[in-house]
Write a protein that holds these residues in place. Structure first.
Motif, PDB file in Angstrom:
ATOM      1  N   VAL A 117       3.626  -2.379  -8.453  1.00 42.90           N
ATOM      2  CA  VAL A 117       4.101  -1.690  -7.252  1.00 42.90           C
ATOM      3  C   VAL A 117       2.903  -1.296  -6.398  1.00 42.90           C
ATOM      4  O   VAL A 117       1.928  -0.753  -6.913  1.00 42.90           O
ATOM      5  N   THR A 118       2.988  -1.567  -5.103  1.00 37.48           N
ATOM      6  CA  THR A 118       1.976  -1.131  -4.150  1.00 37.48           C
ATOM      7  C   THR A 118       2.675  -0.276  -3.099  1.00 37.48           C
ATOM      8  O   THR A 118       3.580  -0.751  -2.416  1.00 37.48           O
ATOM      9  N   PHE A 119       2.267   0.981  -3.000  1.00 34.53           N
ATOM     10  CA  PHE A 119       2.820   1.879  -1.992  1.00 34.53           C
ATOM     11  C   PHE A 119       1.920   1.888  -0.764  1.00 34.53           C
ATOM     12  O   PHE A 119       0.712   1.713  -0.874  1.00 34.53           O
ATOM     13  N   TYR A 120       2.529   2.100   0.394  1.00 35.99           N
ATOM     14  CA  TYR A 120       1.762   2.276   1.617  1.00 35.99           C
ATOM     15  C   TYR A 120       2.512   3.233   2.530  1.00 35.99           C
ATOM     16  O   TYR A 120       3.726   3.286   2.550  1.00 35.99           O
ATOM     17  N   GLY A 121       1.738   4.026   3.266  1.00 41.91           N
ATOM     18  CA  GLY A 121       2.306   4.951   4.230  1.00 41.91           C
ATOM     19  C   GLY A 121       2.174   4.381   5.619  1.00 41.91           C
ATOM     20  O   GLY A 121       1.207   3.688   5.927  1.00 41.91           O
ATOM     21  N   LYS A 122       3.158   4.666   6.467  1.00 40.58           N
ATOM     22  CA  LYS A 122       3.147   4.199   7.852  1.00 40.58           C
ATOM     23  C   LYS A 122       3.169   5.410   8.779  1.00 40.58           C
ATOM     24  O   LYS A 122       3.915   6.358   8.541  1.00 40.58           O
TER      25      LYS A 122
END
Length: 150
Positions: free
Chosen positions: A59-64
């Motif tokens: 899993v790779t999380f990213y914030g926008k």
């Protein structure tokens, strides 16, 4: 006559090959990436959201971060803002969260802040938390959880 029989059988074989479609077996090692995002939130006067890309058990999380809405007609575009972003990723119940704090400059275009990939066992819940602060406004983090299915 033997040459003629050989030529006829070859021609028949080639004709059958062109009539019968070739079917290739799909590769068994192809893993699809699924992207999901949590609800958006308002932080530091900007729209924020945390998303996850799941590939197998990784899993790779990213914030926008983006504008909360279009600027009013006739008003100037917003100036550059200094933001302090915090992105935490946690395999729930298995390990403490991994947190990265990163300063960024927001100039009006949507930007992404990525966390390192995390690998979790099947059935695990992985939580991503994304906070954005800009002086004097504190962060009000948005959260997104995903469950690893196998």
């Amino acid at each position: 006559m033997n040459r003629l029989a050989l030529l006829a059988s070859t021609a028949l074989g080639l004709a059958l090959c062109t009539i019968t479609p070739a079917v290739a077996a799909p590769p068994t090692d192809t893993v699809e990436t699924v992207t999901s995002c949590g609800n958006s939130g308002l932080q530091a006067g900007l729209a924020t959201r945390v998303c996850a890309e799941i590939t197998g058990t990784t899993v790779t999380f990213y914030g926008k971060v983006g504008l909360a809405g279009p600027p009013s007609p006739g008003s100037p575009l917003p100036g550059v803002k200094e933001l302090l972003t915090t992105l935490s990723v946690e395999v729930v119940g298995a390990a403490p969260p991994q947190t990265q704090v990163r300063p960024v400059l927001f100039a009006g275009a949507t930007l992404e802040v990525r966390a390192p990939a995390v690998t979790a066992p099947c059935g695990s819940t992985v939580r991503g938390t994304f906070g954005v602060a800009s002086f004097p406004r504190a962060a009000n983090p948005v959260v997104h959880e995903v469950t690893i299915g196998c």
